[in-house]
Design a protein around this motif. Structure first.
Motif, mmCIF file in Angstrom:
data_model
loop_
_atom_site.group_PDB
_atom_site.id
_atom_site.type_symbol
_atom_site.label_atom_id
_atom_site.label_comp_id
_atom_site.label_asym_id
_atom_site.label_seq_id
_atom_site.Cartn_x
_atom_site.Cartn_y
_atom_site.Cartn_z
ATOM 1 N N GLY A 9 0.823 -1.213 0.000
ATOM 2 C CA GLY A 9 0.000 0.000 0.000
ATOM 3 C C GLY A 9 0.852 1.256 0.000
ATOM 4 O O GLY A 9 0.574 2.208 0.735
ATOM 5 N N LEU A 14 0.812 7.156 4.023
ATOM 6 C CA LEU A 14 1.955 6.852 4.898
ATOM 7 C C LEU A 14 2.919 5.879 4.229
ATOM 8 O O LEU A 14 4.136 5.989 4.387
ATOM 9 N N ASP A 33 0.787 -1.679 -4.520
ATOM 10 C CA ASP A 33 -0.537 -1.108 -4.230
ATOM 11 C C ASP A 33 -1.599 -1.844 -5.048
ATOM 12 O O ASP A 33 -1.296 -2.496 -6.045
ATOM 13 N N ILE A 34 -2.836 -1.686 -4.623
ATOM 14 C CA ILE A 34 -3.974 -2.224 -5.389
ATOM 15 C C ILE A 34 -4.387 -1.236 -6.479
ATOM 16 O O ILE A 34 -5.020 -1.617 -7.460
ATOM 17 N N ASN A 35 -4.034 0.037 -6.303
ATOM 18 C CA ASN A 35 -4.410 1.104 -7.238
ATOM 19 C C ASN A 35 -3.306 1.251 -8.294
ATOM 20 O O ASN A 35 -2.266 1.873 -8.050
ATOM 21 N N LEU A 38 -2.152 4.923 -9.530
ATOM 22 C CA LEU A 38 -1.350 5.612 -8.509
ATOM 23 C C LEU A 38 0.020 4.933 -8.351
ATOM 24 O O LEU A 38 1.046 5.598 -8.169
ATOM 25 N N GLY A 58 -1.044 -5.513 -6.396
ATOM 26 C CA GLY A 58 -1.601 -6.660 -5.681
ATOM 27 C C GLY A 58 -2.609 -6.227 -4.641
ATOM 28 O O GLY A 58 -2.720 -5.043 -4.306
ATOM 29 N N ASP A 59 -3.316 -7.223 -4.151
ATOM 30 C CA ASP A 59 -4.325 -7.010 -3.098
ATOM 31 C C ASP A 59 -3.861 -7.791 -1.877
ATOM 32 O O ASP A 59 -3.775 -9.030 -1.923
ATOM 33 N N ALA A 137 1.663 -2.124 10.210
ATOM 34 C CA ALA A 137 0.927 -0.897 10.522
ATOM 35 C C ALA A 137 -0.159 -1.218 11.540
ATOM 36 O O ALA A 137 -1.136 -1.876 11.242
ATOM 37 N N TYR A 152 -12.643 -0.894 12.797
ATOM 38 C CA TYR A 152 -11.252 -0.524 12.506
ATOM 39 C C TYR A 152 -10.370 -0.768 13.737
ATOM 40 O O TYR A 152 -9.293 -1.357 13.636
ATOM 41 N N THR A 187 -3.890 11.983 5.720
ATOM 42 C CA THR A 187 -3.829 11.259 4.441
ATOM 43 C C THR A 187 -5.254 11.107 3.912
ATOM 44 O O THR A 187 -6.220 11.536 4.554
ATOM 45 N N LYS A 188 -5.374 10.399 2.774
ATOM 46 C CA LYS A 188 -6.707 10.116 2.208
ATOM 47 C C LYS A 188 -7.572 9.378 3.230
ATOM 48 O O LYS A 188 -8.792 9.536 3.269
ATOM 49 N N MET A 189 -6.915 8.547 4.062
ATOM 50 C CA MET A 189 -7.684 7.793 5.061
ATOM 51 C C MET A 189 -8.430 8.744 5.992
ATOM 52 O O MET A 189 -9.613 8.573 6.253
ATOM 53 N N ARG A 192 -11.387 10.491 4.403
ATOM 54 C CA ARG A 192 -12.598 9.647 4.368
ATOM 55 C C ARG A 192 -13.235 9.551 5.760
ATOM 56 O O ARG A 192 -14.451 9.643 5.899
HETATM 57 N N1 LIG Z 1 -3.632 8.122 8.469
HETATM 58 C C1 LIG Z 1 -3.611 7.913 9.793
HETATM 59 O O1 LIG Z 1 -3.850 8.834 10.603
HETATM 60 C C2 LIG Z 1 -3.275 6.552 10.331
HETATM 61 C C3 LIG Z 1 -3.180 6.413 11.722
HETATM 62 C C4 LIG Z 1 -2.858 5.176 12.250
HETATM 63 C C5 LIG Z 1 -2.631 4.097 11.423
HETATM 64 N N2 LIG Z 1 -2.735 4.246 10.098
HETATM 65 C C6 LIG Z 1 -2.487 3.047 9.270
HETATM 66 O O2 LIG Z 1 -1.429 3.305 8.354
HETATM 67 C C7 LIG Z 1 -1.643 2.573 7.148
HETATM 68 C C8 LIG Z 1 -1.630 3.537 5.975
HETATM 69 O O3 LIG Z 1 -2.676 4.488 6.158
HETATM 70 P P1 LIG Z 1 -2.850 5.766 5.211
HETATM 71 O O4 LIG Z 1 -3.386 6.838 6.060
HETATM 72 O O5 LIG Z 1 -1.625 6.002 4.414
HETATM 73 O O6 LIG Z 1 -4.024 5.238 4.241
HETATM 74 P P2 LIG Z 1 -4.368 5.719 2.762
HETATM 75 O O7 LIG Z 1 -5.768 5.278 2.515
HETATM 76 O O8 LIG Z 1 -4.032 7.148 2.600
HETATM 77 O O9 LIG Z 1 -3.383 4.862 1.851
HETATM 78 C C9 LIG Z 1 -3.464 3.451 1.840
HETATM 79 C C10 LIG Z 1 -2.858 2.877 0.572
HETATM 80 O O10 LIG Z 1 -3.098 1.456 0.621
HETATM 81 C C11 LIG Z 1 -3.653 1.037 -0.614
HETATM 82 N N3 LIG Z 1 -4.514 -0.139 -0.405
HETATM 83 C C12 LIG Z 1 -5.770 -0.154 0.110
HETATM 84 N N4 LIG Z 1 -6.254 -1.400 0.114
HETATM 85 C C13 LIG Z 1 -5.295 -2.201 -0.387
HETATM 86 C C14 LIG Z 1 -5.207 -3.587 -0.645
HETATM 87 N N5 LIG Z 1 -6.225 -4.421 -0.394
HETATM 88 N N6 LIG Z 1 -4.058 -4.083 -1.157
HETATM 89 C C15 LIG Z 1 -3.037 -3.247 -1.459
HETATM 90 N N7 LIG Z 1 -3.069 -1.930 -1.254
HETATM 91 C C16 LIG Z 1 -4.179 -1.405 -0.728
HETATM 92 C C17 LIG Z 1 -4.422 2.246 -1.139
HETATM 93 O O11 LIG Z 1 -4.629 2.178 -2.535
HETATM 94 C C18 LIG Z 1 -3.534 3.407 -0.699
HETATM 95 O O12 LIG Z 1 -2.551 3.724 -1.657
HETATM 96 C C19 LIG Z 1 -2.983 1.848 7.333
HETATM 97 O O13 LIG Z 1 -2.741 0.512 7.746
HETATM 98 C C20 LIG Z 1 -3.665 2.638 8.426
HETATM 99 O O14 LIG Z 1 -4.601 1.869 9.117
HETATM 100 C C21 LIG Z 1 -3.051 5.447 9.516
#
Ligand SMILES: NC(=O)c1ccc[n+]([C@@H]2O[C@H](COP(=O)([O-])OP(=O)(O)OC[C@H]3O[C@@H](n4cnc5c(N)ncnc54)[C@H](O)[C@@H]3O)[C@@H](O)[C@H]2O)c1
Ligand SMILES: CC(=O)[C@H](C)O
Length: 257
Positions: A9, A14, A33-35, A38, A58-59, A137, A152, A187-189, A192
């Motif tokens: 991912g 992150l 990444d799955i996307n 990107l 990959g997924d 993570a 979550y 981030t995008k997370m 959302r």
């Molecule tokens: N953003 C935060 O504040 C935060 C805090 C704590 C933990 N985290 C954890 O950090 C990690 C990254 O979070 P983020 O904020 O960068 O998320 P994000 O949504 O911004 O990015 C996640 C990336 O993972 C990819 N992805 C999603 N599903 C997938 C799959 N099935 N297979 C492969 N790739 C896949 C997406 O396409 C994207 O590029 C996550 O595990 C999240 O739970 C994030």
């Protein structure tokens, strides 16, 4: 011979920050990444910066994809040193509205993905007869269970548990398993999560759920991908050889454990 890392991912968010930091630390890196769109953009950006990378789509929830990811990385770079189980997804809903679909989707990506990634990386480390590092993570939500983020939070508690059990079982191969637990990163997370939390609230406006969470951070600012990458870079380094089974908070002072 440079060290090799895989970051799941890592086309955005992150994971991208972690992949870039490992590149500048001197690793050859498999960006995953799955996307696909990107992924291609990020791989091109990294190549233009002179980093030694390949992209693999990959997924993480598919076991075969995770084993294929390791295979592709080893075919290109010859071996593996570090596997970062970064990919994860979010869901926001009141407890009474958690659906079977939400549970299955989140557990399949956030938990099954970490288990399959750990298995694929560990098999490679064992067959190489080398030490290896698996870095998962987790989250503040792996230490504290948040309202509206019940599913979550449960997945991140499961990640912490698998970090502990895998660390215990894999230590005999000199494989370490640790987790990074970020706080609130923009981030995008979180875009959302904010959007969904606002929908469920009578008084929050767009951006205010994120601000509310961030306002509790003792160091007074939200987290950047670089903050997270600083910890992962350390966990991926030889300096962390004697650390295993830990789920380390990096949250600017939000959750105290
Ligand atoms: N953003 C935060 O504040 C935060 C805090 C704590 C933990 N985290 C954890 O950090 C990690 C990254 O979070 P983020 O904020 O960068 O998320 P994000 O949504 O911004 O990015 C996640 C990336 O993972 C990819 N992805 C999603 N599903 C997938 C799959 N099935 N297979 C492969 N790739 C896949 C997406 O396409 C994207 O590029 C996550 O595990 C999240 O739970 C994030
Ligand atoms: C998204 C995440 O893990 C925390 C709750 O910020």
């Amino acid at each position: 011979m440079s060290k090799v890392a895989i970051v799941t991912g890592s086309a955005g968010g992150l994971g991208k920050g972690i992949a870039e930091r490992l590149c500048s630390d001197g690793f050859s890196v498999v960006v995953h990444d799955i996307n696909e769109q990107l992924l291609n953009e990020t791989v091109n950006e990294f190549k233009n910066k002179g980093y030694d990378v390949i992209g693999v789509k990959g997924d993480v929830s598919k076991r075969n994809d995770q084993f294929n990811l390791v295979k592709k990385g080893v075919e290109k770079f010859g071996h593996l040193d570090v596997f970062v189980n970064n990919a994860g997804i979010d869901a926001v809903s009141p407890f009474l509205e958690i659906t079977e679909e939400q549970l299955n989707k989140l557990f399949s990506i956030n938990v099954n993905g970490v288990v399959f990634g750990t298995q694929a990386a560990a098999e490679q480390f064992i067959s190489q007869k080398s030490k290896g590092k698996i870095i998962n993570a987790c989250s503040i939500a792996g230490h504290e269970s948040y309202e509206m983020l019940g599913t979550y939070s449960a997945t991140k508690h499961a990640v912490k548990s698998f970090t502990h059990s895998a660390a215990k079982e894999l230590a005999k191969y000199q494989i370490t398993v640790n987790a990074y637990c970020p706080g609130v990163a923009k981030t995008k997370m979180w875009d959302r999560i904010d959007e969904e939390m606002v929908k469920y609230s009578d008084d929050l406006k767009p951006g205010e759920a994120f601000e509310k969470f961030s306002s509790e951070i003792a160091l007074g600012r939200y987290q950047t991908p670089e903050d997270v990458a600083n910890l992962v870079s350390f966990l991926a380094s030889d300096d962390a050889d004697y650390i295993t089974g830990q789920a380390i908070l990096t949250d600017g002072g939000l959750v105290y454990r």
